[in-house]
Design a protein around this motif. Structure first.
Motif, PDB file in Angstrom:
ATOM      1  N   GLY A  55       1.990 -60.270  21.537  1.00  0.00           N
ATOM      2  CA  GLY A  55       2.146 -61.707  21.346  1.00  0.00           C
ATOM      3  C   GLY A  55       1.222 -62.542  22.200  1.00  0.00           C
ATOM      4  N   SER A  56       0.320 -61.913  22.960  1.00  0.00           N
ATOM      5  CA  SER A  56      -0.475 -62.651  23.927  1.00  0.00           C
ATOM      6  C   SER A  56      -1.824 -63.119  23.394  1.00  0.00           C
ATOM      7  CB  SER A  56      -0.700 -61.788  25.182  1.00  0.00           C
ATOM      8  OG  SER A  56      -1.439 -60.632  24.853  1.00  0.00           O
ATOM      9  N   VAL A  57      -2.191 -62.749  22.165  1.00  0.00           N
ATOM     10  CA  VAL A  57      -3.522 -63.067  21.651  1.00  0.00           C
ATOM     11  C   VAL A  57      -3.751 -64.575  21.574  1.00  0.00           C
ATOM     12  CG1 VAL A  57      -5.099 -62.875  19.702  1.00  0.00           C
ATOM     13  CG2 VAL A  57      -3.725 -60.903  20.384  1.00  0.00           C
ATOM     14  N   SER A  58      -2.871 -65.291  20.888  1.00  0.00           N
ATOM     15  CA  SER A  58      -3.040 -66.739  20.767  1.00  0.00           C
ATOM     16  C   SER A  58      -2.884 -67.431  22.107  1.00  0.00           C
ATOM     17  CB  SER A  58      -2.033 -67.312  19.766  1.00  0.00           C
ATOM     18  OG  SER A  58      -2.390 -66.965  18.450  1.00  0.00           O
ATOM     19  N   PHE A  59      -1.966 -66.937  22.949  1.00  0.00           N
ATOM     20  CA  PHE A  59      -1.793 -67.528  24.273  1.00  0.00           C
ATOM     21  C   PHE A  59      -3.060 -67.341  25.112  1.00  0.00           C
ATOM     22  CE2 PHE A  59       3.095 -66.943  24.245  1.00  0.00           C
ATOM     23  CZ  PHE A  59       3.204 -68.074  23.450  1.00  0.00           C
ATOM     24  N   LEU A  60      -3.665 -66.157  25.008  1.00  0.00           N
ATOM     25  CA  LEU A  60      -4.889 -65.897  25.764  1.00  0.00           C
ATOM     26  C   LEU A  60      -6.000 -66.847  25.319  1.00  0.00           C
ATOM     27  CD1 LEU A  60      -6.484 -64.276  27.805  1.00  0.00           C
ATOM     28  CD2 LEU A  60      -6.961 -62.584  26.014  1.00  0.00           C
ATOM     29  N   LYS A  61      -6.138 -67.034  24.017  1.00  0.00           N
ATOM     30  CA  LYS A  61      -7.147 -67.962  23.509  1.00  0.00           C
ATOM     31  C   LYS A  61      -6.871 -69.385  23.980  1.00  0.00           C
ATOM     32  CE  LYS A  61      -8.288 -65.458  19.267  1.00  0.00           C
ATOM     33  NZ  LYS A  61      -8.243 -65.529  17.785  1.00  0.00           N
ATOM     34  N   LEU A  62      -5.591 -69.746  23.996  1.00  0.00           N
ATOM     35  CA  LEU A  62      -5.192 -71.074  24.454  1.00  0.00           C
ATOM     36  C   LEU A  62      -5.625 -71.296  25.900  1.00  0.00           C
ATOM     37  CD1 LEU A  62      -3.447 -73.701  24.028  1.00  0.00           C
ATOM     38  CD2 LEU A  62      -1.522 -72.375  24.910  1.00  0.00           C
ATOM     39  N   PHE A  63      -5.285 -70.361  26.781  1.00  0.00           N
ATOM     40  CA  PHE A  63      -5.615 -70.522  28.193  1.00  0.00           C
ATOM     41  C   PHE A  63      -7.118 -70.417  28.441  1.00  0.00           C
ATOM     42  CE2 PHE A  63      -1.075 -69.757  28.922  1.00  0.00           C
ATOM     43  CZ  PHE A  63      -0.839 -70.712  29.896  1.00  0.00           C
ATOM     44  N   GLU A  64      -7.807 -69.562  27.693  1.00  0.00           N
ATOM     45  CA  GLU A  64      -9.249 -69.439  27.867  1.00  0.00           C
ATOM     46  C   GLU A  64      -9.961 -70.726  27.461  1.00  0.00           C
ATOM     47  OE1 GLU A  64     -10.073 -64.636  27.375  1.00  0.00           O
ATOM     48  OE2 GLU A  64     -10.194 -65.933  25.614  1.00  0.00           O
TER      49      GLU A  64
END
Length: 208
Positions: free
Chosen positions: A91-100
């Motif tokens: 579940g971290s893919v979109s969150f990672l893109k968000l934070f990046e």
């Protein structure tokens, strides 16, 4: 997807936006003038008015441009896992893109989420988190809404608002944790809840 801008226009917009960010570090958005923005960007007022009607038009367009870029960045690609899954690691893919993306544009997000930025920026960004980052989650909730112990709109508002708060705190701390760390922790907090993630189930008492 928005229409692709001419590279020269996009470059001019970036100069003006960067100038706005620098000025917002010093003063409130309401007290910033077009003259100050153009001088800081090393552009003429004539150039400004080729693209925008007035300061408000510039502020809204700049905000929308950045948030549209954010939407494009976090939107799941066809070959990627779903936005959220029962497995936190998936579940971290979109969150990672968000934070990046936020890390790459940290100065802009930091001032815009502060008291000096546009008042509507936080609500617009919260809505993006709800609909774009959590779009699939909301669809899943719709399927089981009758069995929820809490109204769906309260649940989604709580999650999205919490995320904006976490992002704001991260920026205020000068991003002392990596984007990957933040993405993983935010995924766990969302799926498992703060008390459980912190390991406090049997260590604290709720206030009466």
């Amino acid at each position: 997807m928005s229409k692709k801008l001419d590279p020269r226009i996009k470059r001019t917009n970036k100069y003006l936006r960067d100038a706005l960010v620098e000025l917002l570090k010093e003063k409130d958005v309401t007290s910033i003038t077009i003259q100050e923005i153009t001088e800081k960007a090393d552009l003429t007022r004539g150039t400004f008015y080729l693209h925008y009607q007035d300061k408000q038009d510039f502020l809204v367009h700049s905000m929308n441009e950045v948030l549209e870029e954010l939407i494009e960045e976090v939107k799941p690609k066809q070959d990627e896992q779903s936005t959220l899954n029962v497995d936190p690691q998936k579940g971290s893919v979109s969150f990672l893109k968000l934070f990046e993306f936020i890390q790459k544009n940290a100065d802009y997000f930091k001032v815009m989420l502060s008291d000096r930025g546009l008042p509507q920026f936080r609500s617009y960004m919260t809505e993006i988190v709800k609909t774009k980052v959590y779009g699939e989650l909301m669809s899943s909730i719709d399927e089981v809404e009758d069995g929820l112990d809490i109204p769906k709109d309260i649940l989604i508002s709580y999650i999205a608002s919490a995320h904006i708060g976490v992002i704001g705190s991260w920026l205020e701390s000068d991003m002392k944790f990596s984007a990957a760390f933040m993405a993983d922790k935010l995924t766990s907090l969302t799926l498992l809840g703060p008390i459980r993630v912190a390991g406090l189930e049997n260590k604290i008492k709720l206030p009466y």
